[in-house]
Motif scaffolding. Sequence first.
Motif, PDB file in Angstrom:
ATOM      1  N   LEU A 193       0.819  -1.221   0.000  1.00  0.00           N
ATOM      2  CA  LEU A 193       0.000   0.000   0.000  1.00  0.00           C
ATOM      3  C   LEU A 193       0.846   1.262   0.000  1.00  0.00           C
ATOM      4  CD1 LEU A 193      -2.868  -0.979   2.486  1.00  0.00           C
ATOM      5  CD2 LEU A 193      -3.132  -0.481   0.043  1.00  0.00           C
ATOM      6  N   ILE A 194       1.978   1.221   0.694  1.00  0.00           N
ATOM      7  CA  ILE A 194       2.777   2.441   0.805  1.00  0.00           C
ATOM      8  C   ILE A 194       3.879   2.529  -0.252  1.00  0.00           C
ATOM      9  CG2 ILE A 194       2.327   2.676   3.271  1.00  0.00           C
ATOM     10  CD1 ILE A 194       5.150   1.570   3.795  1.00  0.00           C
ATOM     11  N   THR A 195       4.128   1.445  -0.964  1.00  0.00           N
ATOM     12  CA  THR A 195       5.210   1.467  -1.964  1.00  0.00           C
ATOM     13  C   THR A 195       4.699   1.399  -3.398  1.00  0.00           C
ATOM     14  OG1 THR A 195       5.486  -0.958  -1.844  1.00  0.00           O
ATOM     15  CG2 THR A 195       6.855   0.409  -0.377  1.00  0.00           C
ATOM     16  N   ASN A 196       3.439   1.058  -3.591  1.00  0.00           N
ATOM     17  CA  ASN A 196       2.898   0.905  -4.942  1.00  0.00           C
ATOM     18  C   ASN A 196       1.603   1.693  -5.047  1.00  0.00           C
ATOM     19  OD1 ASN A 196       1.724   0.057  -7.373  1.00  0.00           O
ATOM     20  ND2 ASN A 196       2.511  -2.040  -7.161  1.00  0.00           N
ATOM     21  N   GLU A 197       1.637   2.810  -5.745  1.00  0.00           N
ATOM     22  CA  GLU A 197       0.479   3.698  -5.814  1.00  0.00           C
ATOM     23  C   GLU A 197      -0.719   3.057  -6.508  1.00  0.00           C
ATOM     24  OE1 GLU A 197       1.415   7.445  -7.510  1.00  0.00           O
ATOM     25  OE2 GLU A 197       2.890   7.991  -5.967  1.00  0.00           O
ATOM     26  N   GLY A 198      -0.498   2.188  -7.451  1.00  0.00           N
ATOM     27  CA  GLY A 198      -1.606   1.569  -8.166  1.00  0.00           C
ATOM     28  C   GLY A 198      -2.131   0.302  -7.526  1.00  0.00           C
ATOM     29  N   PHE A 199      -1.490  -0.130  -6.462  1.00  0.00           N
ATOM     30  CA  PHE A 199      -1.868  -1.410  -5.830  1.00  0.00           C
ATOM     31  C   PHE A 199      -3.295  -1.379  -5.287  1.00  0.00           C
ATOM     32  CE2 PHE A 199      -2.024  -4.140  -2.004  1.00  0.00           C
ATOM     33  CZ  PHE A 199      -1.790  -5.368  -2.608  1.00  0.00           C
ATOM     34  N   TYR A 200      -3.682  -0.274  -4.640  1.00  0.00           N
ATOM     35  CA  TYR A 200      -5.012  -0.188  -4.033  1.00  0.00           C
ATOM     36  C   TYR A 200      -6.105  -0.263  -5.094  1.00  0.00           C
ATOM     37  CZ  TYR A 200      -9.054   1.560  -1.472  1.00  0.00           C
ATOM     38  OH  TYR A 200     -10.307   1.699  -0.921  1.00  0.00           O
ATOM     39  N   ALA A 201      -6.011   0.564  -6.113  1.00  0.00           N
ATOM     40  CA  ALA A 201      -7.058   0.621  -7.134  1.00  0.00           C
ATOM     41  C   ALA A 201      -7.203  -0.697  -7.886  1.00  0.00           C
ATOM     42  CB  ALA A 201      -6.752   1.747  -8.113  1.00  0.00           C
ATOM     43  N   GLN A 202      -6.113  -1.412  -8.051  1.00  0.00           N
ATOM     44  CA  GLN A 202      -6.130  -2.662  -8.798  1.00  0.00           C
ATOM     45  C   GLN A 202      -6.564  -3.867  -7.966  1.00  0.00           C
ATOM     46  OE1 GLN A 202      -2.128  -2.955 -10.275  1.00  0.00           O
ATOM     47  NE2 GLN A 202      -2.279  -1.061 -11.475  1.00  0.00           N
ATOM     48  N   ASN A 203      -6.566  -3.731  -6.651  1.00  0.00           N
ATOM     49  CA  ASN A 203      -6.809  -4.893  -5.784  1.00  0.00           C
ATOM     50  C   ASN A 203      -7.757  -4.575  -4.626  1.00  0.00           C
ATOM     51  OD1 ASN A 203      -4.566  -6.923  -6.797  1.00  0.00           O
ATOM     52  ND2 ASN A 203      -3.574  -4.929  -6.588  1.00  0.00           N
ATOM     53  N   VAL A 204      -8.760  -3.732  -4.859  1.00  0.00           N
ATOM     54  CA  VAL A 204      -9.653  -3.310  -3.780  1.00  0.00           C
ATOM     55  C   VAL A 204     -10.285  -4.521  -3.081  1.00  0.00           C
ATOM     56  CG1 VAL A 204     -11.781  -2.085  -3.202  1.00  0.00           C
ATOM     57  CG2 VAL A 204     -10.149  -1.083  -4.821  1.00  0.00           C
ATOM     58  N   GLY A 205     -10.864  -5.429  -3.858  1.00  0.00           N
ATOM     59  CA  GLY A 205     -11.518  -6.588  -3.268  1.00  0.00           C
ATOM     60  C   GLY A 205     -10.575  -7.444  -2.453  1.00  0.00           C
ATOM     61  N   GLY A 206      -9.434  -7.758  -3.022  1.00  0.00           N
ATOM     62  CA  GLY A 206      -8.463  -8.595  -2.326  1.00  0.00           C
ATOM     63  C   GLY A 206      -7.912  -7.945  -1.072  1.00  0.00           C
TER      64      GLY A 206
END
Length: 317
Positions: A193-206
């Motif tokens: 979450l803190i190192t990859n800006e696109g991680f949240y938007a791409q993996n909301v459900g997970g």
Amino acid sequence: MVVSDCNREEEEEKHHVDVVGVGEVNVNGVVKNRLGEQMLEEDPNGNSETSVRNGEISTTVRWGPNHSGVKQLKLLYGTGKRVQEIVSIVFCTTLLILNGATLISRVEIAHLPTILVAVFFGIVAADFLSGLVHWGADTWGSVDLPLFGAAFIRPFREHHIDPTSITRHDFIETNGDNFMLPTIPLLYLYYKLITNEGFYAQNVGGIYFTFLLAIFVAMTNQIHKWSHTYFGLPGWVCFLQKYRVILPTKLHRIHHISPHQTYYCITTGWLNWPLEKLGFWRLLECWVSRSTGYQPREDDFKWAHHTVSHCTKSCRN
């Protein structure tokens, strides 16, 4: 009459029903509780059997904190185990706060349907895992097993001898092991979450599935403790039990009917009924036995007065 505040009105209403209505009369005229080895709501420590002899109600002590097996099992709880529990709780709590704060700051209305579905399945998964671990510790291995026996199997065996021993454990002893389990997933989640800006938007459900799974796994033994607490529970805990958000006392009592081979899920208890209808645990026992050739020894259950299930016995043939 000592009962949980959550169920006081219902239990007091039942108290007026003739005691013979919940028993069976044997040839000696003794009325035995049909549920046999269950915890009695009138007995906060779950250590008595109720009987009626010559028209008088009496109780017979079965086991409890003075049981020799309980005393021996308590000796296996050492300083090293205590330190591990403290570290686990501090580390996991820190990660839950950090992840929670990060997720709150990124919530978007458009994601709410996905979040709600992920939350539901995260809770269901936690309930299933609680049952799987509970079943494993109850059914296989021994307290003499190196590393895992004294640390992880012991509390389950002690619990069946003295069901409410858990209510006499402090927060650390009750929750240390469960707080340890989700630390690695939570650490990974926070790192991404803190190192990859696109991680949240791409993996909301997970992400929300993992986060709620972690919360409910961490809190499972506290929820289990509440299900054995017969008075003094906070109103919000009673509310959650009443509406089956967490495991209610009455539902968990089914597991404490000897030989303790049913209703293993202890987080919400949502899966207990369907898994039992499917015969899931007996089938799983048979699969393990046939795949590995390993059978639970009779003396593995000496602490908790278990018996090997009929299915497991049949798998030996």
